[in-house]
Design a protein around this motif. Structure first.
Motif, mmCIF file in Angstrom:
data_model
loop_
_atom_site.group_PDB
_atom_site.id
_atom_site.type_symbol
_atom_site.label_atom_id
_atom_site.label_comp_id
_atom_site.label_asym_id
_atom_site.label_seq_id
_atom_site.Cartn_x
_atom_site.Cartn_y
_atom_site.Cartn_z
ATOM 1 N N PHE A 149 0.708 -1.051 -0.073
ATOM 2 C CA PHE A 149 -0.002 -0.238 0.029
ATOM 3 C C PHE A 149 0.974 1.178 -0.120
ATOM 4 O O PHE A 149 0.428 1.926 -0.795
ATOM 5 C CB PHE A 149 -0.965 -0.008 1.347
ATOM 6 C CG PHE A 149 -1.994 0.942 1.420
ATOM 7 C CD1 PHE A 149 -2.482 1.473 -0.098
ATOM 8 C CD2 PHE A 149 -2.553 1.673 2.320
ATOM 9 C CE1 PHE A 149 -3.623 2.392 0.123
ATOM 10 C CE2 PHE A 149 -3.408 2.486 2.410
ATOM 11 C CZ PHE A 149 -4.075 2.986 1.334
ATOM 12 N N VAL A 150 1.904 1.249 0.750
ATOM 13 C CA VAL A 150 2.725 2.463 0.922
ATOM 14 C C VAL A 150 3.446 2.638 -0.431
ATOM 15 O O VAL A 150 3.565 3.849 -0.913
ATOM 16 C CB VAL A 150 3.606 2.395 2.081
ATOM 17 C CG1 VAL A 150 4.859 1.537 1.866
ATOM 18 C CG2 VAL A 150 4.332 3.759 2.353
ATOM 19 N N LEU A 151 3.973 1.450 -1.026
ATOM 20 C CA LEU A 151 4.574 1.700 -2.478
ATOM 21 C C LEU A 151 3.635 2.330 -3.358
ATOM 22 O O LEU A 151 3.831 3.268 -4.264
ATOM 23 C CB LEU A 151 5.176 0.437 -2.904
ATOM 24 C CG LEU A 151 6.256 -0.003 -2.093
ATOM 25 C CD1 LEU A 151 6.797 -1.643 -2.611
ATOM 26 C CD2 LEU A 151 7.403 0.661 -2.378
ATOM 27 N N ALA A 152 2.396 1.749 -3.596
ATOM 28 C CA ALA A 152 1.248 2.088 -4.503
ATOM 29 C C ALA A 152 1.099 3.758 -4.002
ATOM 30 O O ALA A 152 0.982 4.401 -5.190
ATOM 31 C CB ALA A 152 0.217 1.243 -4.211
ATOM 32 N N ALA A 153 0.662 3.939 -2.820
ATOM 33 C CA ALA A 153 0.507 5.401 -2.574
ATOM 34 C C ALA A 153 1.601 6.465 -3.125
ATOM 35 O O ALA A 153 1.287 7.390 -3.488
ATOM 36 C CB ALA A 153 0.058 5.327 -1.208
ATOM 37 N N LEU A 154 2.645 5.906 -2.678
ATOM 38 C CA LEU A 154 4.038 7.006 -3.018
ATOM 39 C C LEU A 154 4.158 7.093 -4.364
ATOM 40 O O LEU A 154 4.260 8.263 -4.806
ATOM 41 C CB LEU A 154 5.152 6.202 -2.321
ATOM 42 C CG LEU A 154 6.347 6.974 -2.388
ATOM 43 C CD1 LEU A 154 6.301 8.489 -1.775
ATOM 44 C CD2 LEU A 154 7.668 6.209 -1.823
ATOM 45 N N GLU A 155 4.027 6.253 -5.096
ATOM 46 C CA GLU A 155 4.284 6.238 -6.525
ATOM 47 C C GLU A 155 3.032 7.399 -6.995
ATOM 48 O O GLU A 155 3.215 8.294 -7.829
ATOM 49 C CB GLU A 155 3.651 4.834 -7.400
ATOM 50 C CG GLU A 155 3.978 4.920 -8.782
ATOM 51 C CD GLU A 155 3.583 3.482 -9.523
ATOM 52 O OE1 GLU A 155 4.085 2.812 -9.301
ATOM 53 O OE2 GLU A 155 2.506 3.656 -10.297
ATOM 54 N N ALA A 156 1.730 7.002 -6.823
ATOM 55 C CA ALA A 156 0.556 8.029 -6.949
ATOM 56 C C ALA A 156 1.000 9.151 -6.762
ATOM 57 O O ALA A 156 0.690 10.507 -7.392
ATOM 58 C CB ALA A 156 -0.708 7.311 -6.538
ATOM 59 N N VAL A 157 1.368 9.536 -5.437
ATOM 60 C CA VAL A 157 1.429 10.953 -4.738
ATOM 61 C C VAL A 157 2.774 11.475 -5.815
ATOM 62 O O VAL A 157 2.638 12.858 -5.807
ATOM 63 C CB VAL A 157 1.802 11.023 -3.328
ATOM 64 C CG1 VAL A 157 2.257 12.207 -2.888
ATOM 65 C CG2 VAL A 157 0.482 10.439 -2.674
ATOM 66 N N LEU A 158 3.701 10.686 -5.931
ATOM 67 C CA LEU A 158 4.794 11.303 -6.730
ATOM 68 C C LEU A 158 4.354 11.963 -8.143
ATOM 69 O O LEU A 158 4.922 12.873 -8.734
ATOM 70 C CB LEU A 158 6.166 10.279 -6.533
ATOM 71 C CG LEU A 158 6.776 10.121 -5.287
ATOM 72 C CD1 LEU A 158 7.754 9.186 -5.540
ATOM 73 C CD2 LEU A 158 7.285 11.512 -4.705
ATOM 74 N N LEU A 159 3.628 11.030 -8.571
ATOM 75 C CA LEU A 159 3.169 11.300 -10.001
ATOM 76 C C LEU A 159 2.326 12.604 -10.009
ATOM 77 O O LEU A 159 2.581 13.730 -10.722
ATOM 78 C CB LEU A 159 2.286 10.259 -10.585
ATOM 79 C CG LEU A 159 3.164 8.954 -11.151
ATOM 80 C CD1 LEU A 159 2.035 7.946 -11.503
ATOM 81 C CD2 LEU A 159 3.944 9.189 -12.337
#
Lengths: 414, 414
Positions: B376-386
Motif C-alpha cells: 500500500f505504501v509503495l502504491a500510494a507513494l508512486e501515485a503521490v509522486l506522479l
C-alpha cells in the motif's frame, strides 16, 4: 523460551484508595487503534484533553496536561522543574505522602523545612501560614488528600497566603481530583498534580498537572531546548538548568503547545484513557460527582458503624473517598484482608508506618464508588469478621446502608 | 464546561519509525479490567513479564522490567541511577538520539566526551574503543539503532572492550528490540533500554530495561529507601544519592523484586499491553521475527528502487526496520507526506537536523511490518509522486515488491 498464556485475570471488587476499578468506557477507549503523535487527528485529541483537564481542575490556566508516568511522576515533574539547588521548601507532613514530597524535593537539592502533626490530624491553616512567615520558603509543597490517614487538608486560606508571601504553592491532589473540589484558581494554588487511578477511574500511568504563570516564569528562566532539535536561537547559557530531561516542564510545554516540538512519544493509549476519563467526569458533572462520592461514603460509614466498628477518621477533615476502620483488638488485619480477597474477590487496603496493623482503609473512588460495591463490601466484611470470632451484630450493616440509600427518593445511578 | 464526543479516530496505516500500529491482541489486552498492584494475580503477571523480557533481551540478567514512562524515561532511569556528579561519560553520536543521551547525561552532572561522525555513517568499533582508552570514561552511552538516520551501530566488540576497560556500557536499543538481534549477554552490554512503540508494537508509555550485576552494584551503593516506608535498618547516610525518586533503580528493584516495597502504582493496563506484546514476540520466535523484518524490508527497498528513487541508507549498517528515501530534487517532501496522510491515510516520517527536508523515513516495525502495508505504501507513494510531477515509471514498484514476495514459496504470514 518462557511462554505464558494470554491474560486471564480474576474480576475483583476493588475498594482500596487506588488503583480502583476502571470505568468500562475507559477500558474500551484504550482498545482504539493508535495514531501517530503528530497526526492532526491525534494532536486534536491532545488539545481536547487539555481543555477538559482545565475544567476538572477548575482553572483557566493555559497549562493543564498529563505527564507520561504514574502519579509520582507528576509530583517529580513539577518539583524538579521548579526547585533550584538550595531553594527553601516547606513541607507540612500529616501522613506518608508528605514524606514522599520531602523525598523528591530533597533529591532535587532543596533545603527542606518540615512541620509534622500526628497521623490522623491535619493542620490549622494559620499554623502553616505562620510557619511560612518564619521560614520564608520559596516553595510550599503540601498534600491535599492523604490516603494513608484518610484526612484532607483545607487549602483555601493557604493559597492566598502563599500569593501574599510570594511562595509558590504546589499541591498533591492525586487522591482528590475528580472526587471532591480542587479549586485551583479560587484557592490560588500555583501548581496542582492529580492522579488518574483514583477518582478519575483511569488506569495508573499518567499524571495530569496544571500550573499558572507564576510557575511558568520560574520554568522559563531555566529553559533549554534539546540538542539535536534546537535552532541557533534556542542556544543560550542557562543558570540552574532543570536536572531532568523527561520531567522538564519547559520542554513539555513546547510539545503540548503550538510549537509541537518533539520530546517524548506521547503515550497514545493512556491519552485515550485519560481523555475518556475526564470526559466522563464532565458528563456526570463535577458537583454531581462530588455529591455521589459523599452519598456512598455516608452509606459505607453508616454500615461500618452499625456493625459496631469504629472509624479512625471520623473527623470534620475526613477525606470523603477514604474511610479508615480501626481493626478490632486481637484481630489479625491481614488475615481479614486475605479472606476478603480470596473468598469474595474484594480488595481493601492496610496502611503504612504508625498505622500499619491498626486500620483498614476502604476506598470509594470513581467507578468503584457505587451502591453494589458498598453493599458487597459491607456484607463481606461482616461475614469475614464473624469468621474471625469478632462479635458483630449480623445483618445491621446492610440495613443501615440501605436506610441511607432509601433516604433518597430516586434510585441512585451508580 | 468543554464537552467532546467519544473518541472516533481515523484508521491509519502507520509506516513511521514509531509509534507504529499496535497489534490488535495488545489492544484487546489493554481493555482487561485492572487488578490492584499487590494482588497476587497481578504480581504474577509482573513476574511473567520480567521472565519474557529476559528472553527478548537475550539475557540471564535478574533485572528486566519496564519503567513506567515513554522510551526516554528508560534512558533517564538508567543514566541517572548510574551517573554520579563528575563521572566521565563517552557518547559517540551518529544522529539525533545520540544528542539525547548527551542531554540526559549532562543534566545528571556528567563530564561529557563526545565523538561524532556524519549523519548516515556509523563508527568503526575500533575507533570507539581507542577513544575509550584515551578518555577512560566511567560510562559509554551509545545508540544501537538510530532512527533519525536509519543506521545501526555494531556493538559486539564494544561490549567486551568496555568490560576489559572497566567502563559501563549503556545501550539505547529503543528502535531495535524485538526487530533485530540485541544480544545483551553475548555482546556483554551492561544496561540496555528498549522501546515499546516500535518493533514490539505496544503503545508508547513503558520502557523495558535490563541491567546486570555491574550496574546493580553501582546502584546499590547509592541506595536510599523512601521515607515514610523505611525501617530503621534502611536508614543510612548515602554518598551521591540518586537524584530522582521516580527513576531510582534501587527503589524500583525493591518494588519489582520479592520485597515488593511500595514505590509507584504500577501502570496496570500498560503492563498488560507489554506482557501481551512480548508474549507475541516469543510466540512468533525471535529468529522468525527478525527474518520477517528483513524480508519485508527487502520488498520495500526493491519497490522504492524500482520506482527510480534512491536510498539514503543503502549501506551495510542499514537499520533493517527504517528505510530512508532521498527526496527527489525540487520536490516538497512535506507536501508528499501530507498527501499520503490525507488521501491514503498513510503516515511516513520526515527527519531531524541536517536531514530535515532531505529524506523520508519509512518504518517497517512490528505489526506495521506486513505485506499489505508495504504494498500500500509503495502504491500510494508512486501515485503521490506522479501527482507531484515526479517522473516515476508507473507500476514498477509493486511488480518489484511482488517479485520479492513470490520468491518465497510460502505465503508469508504477516
Amino acid at each position: 523460551m518462557s511462554m505464558f498464556h494470554e491474560i486471564n485475570t480474576p474480576l475483583r471488587t476493588i475498594m482500596t484508595p487506588g488503583p480502583v476499578e476502571v470505568d468500562p468506557r475507559v477500558l474500551r477507549a484504550m482498545s482504539t487503534p493508535i495514531l501517530g503523535q503528530f497526526d492532526p487527528a491525534f494532536t486534536q485529541l491532545m488539545n481536547e484533553t487539555m481543555e477538559m483537564l482545565r475544567d476538572v481542575f477548575q482553572t483557566k490556566n493555559q497549562w493543564a496536561f498529563p505527564i507520561d508516568g504514574t502519579s509520582r511522576s507528576g509530583l517529580e515533574a513539577v518539583l524538579c522543574s521548579v526547585i533550584k539547588q538550595g531553594d527553601k521548601v516547606l513541607i507540612p507532613i500529616y501522613g506518608r505522602f508528605g514524606h514522599l514530597l520531602t523525598e523528591i524535593a530533597e533529591r532535587n537539592g532543596a533545603e527542606i523545612h518540615i512541620i509534622e502533626c500526628e497521623w490522623g490530624e491535619v493542620f490549622e491553616q494559620e499554623v502553616i501560614i505562620e510557619e511560612m512567615k518564619r521560614v520564608q520558603p520559596d516553595v510550599l509543597a503540601i498534600v491535599h488528600g492523604e490516603t494513608s490517614t484518610g484526612c484532607m487538608q483545607p487549602l483555601d486560606q493557604i493559597g492566598p497566603a502563599c500569593r501574599e508571601l510570594d511562595v509558590l504553592c504546589i499541591v498533591d491532589a492525586v487522591a482528590t481530583i475528580g472526587g471532591t473540589d480542587v479549586k485551583v484558581d479560587e484557592w490560588q494554588l500555583d501548581a496542582v498534580i492529580g492522579g488518574t487511578q483514583k477518582c478519575l477511574s483511569v488506569p495508573s500511568g499518567m499524571a495530569p498537572i496544571t500550573y499558572n504563570d507564576r510557575v511558568e516564569q520560574v520554568v522559563a528562566a531555566r529553559k533549554k531546548v534539546e540538542r539535536g532539535i534546537s535552532t541557533e536561537a534556542d542556544q543560550k547559557d542557562v543558570l540552574n538548568p532543570i536536572r531532568s530531561n523527561y520531567f522538564d516542564l519547559s520542554q513539555l510545554q513546547d510539545y503540548w503547545g503550538p510549537r509541537r516540538l518533539n520530546h517524548h512519544t506521547e503515550a497514545t493509549s493512556m491519552l485515550y484513557a485519560l481523555r475518556e476519563g475526564v470526559r466522563i467526569v464532565l458528563q456526570e458533572g463535577l458537583e454531581e460527582r462530588f455529591a455521589r462520592h459523599r452519598f456512598h461514603e455516608k452509606a459505607l460509614i453508616e454500615g461500618v458503624k452499625a456493625m459496631g466498628l469504629e472509624l479512625f477518621n471520623d473527623v470534620p477533615w475526613k477525606l470523603p473517598m477514604v474511610t479508615c476502620v480501626k481493626i478490632p483488638d486481637g484481630v489479625d488485619g491481614e488475615s481479614v484482608r486475605m479472606m476478603l480477597l480470596h473468598q469474595f474477590g474484594i480488595e481493601i487496603a492496610s496502611s503504612f508506618g504508625p498505622l500499619h496493623g491498626k486500620i483498614w482503609r476502604i476506598g470509594t473512588m470513581g467507578y468503584s464508588c457505587r451502591k453494589e460495591n458498598i453493599l458487597f463490601v459491607l456484607a463481606a466484611l461482616e461475614a469475614v469478621l464473624l469468621r474471625h470470632q469478632v462479635k458483630v451484630q449480623a445483618g445491621n450493616a446492610l440495613q443501615a446502608a440501605l436506610n441511607v440509600y432509601e433516604s433518597k427518593n430516586i434510585v441512585v445511578k451508580s
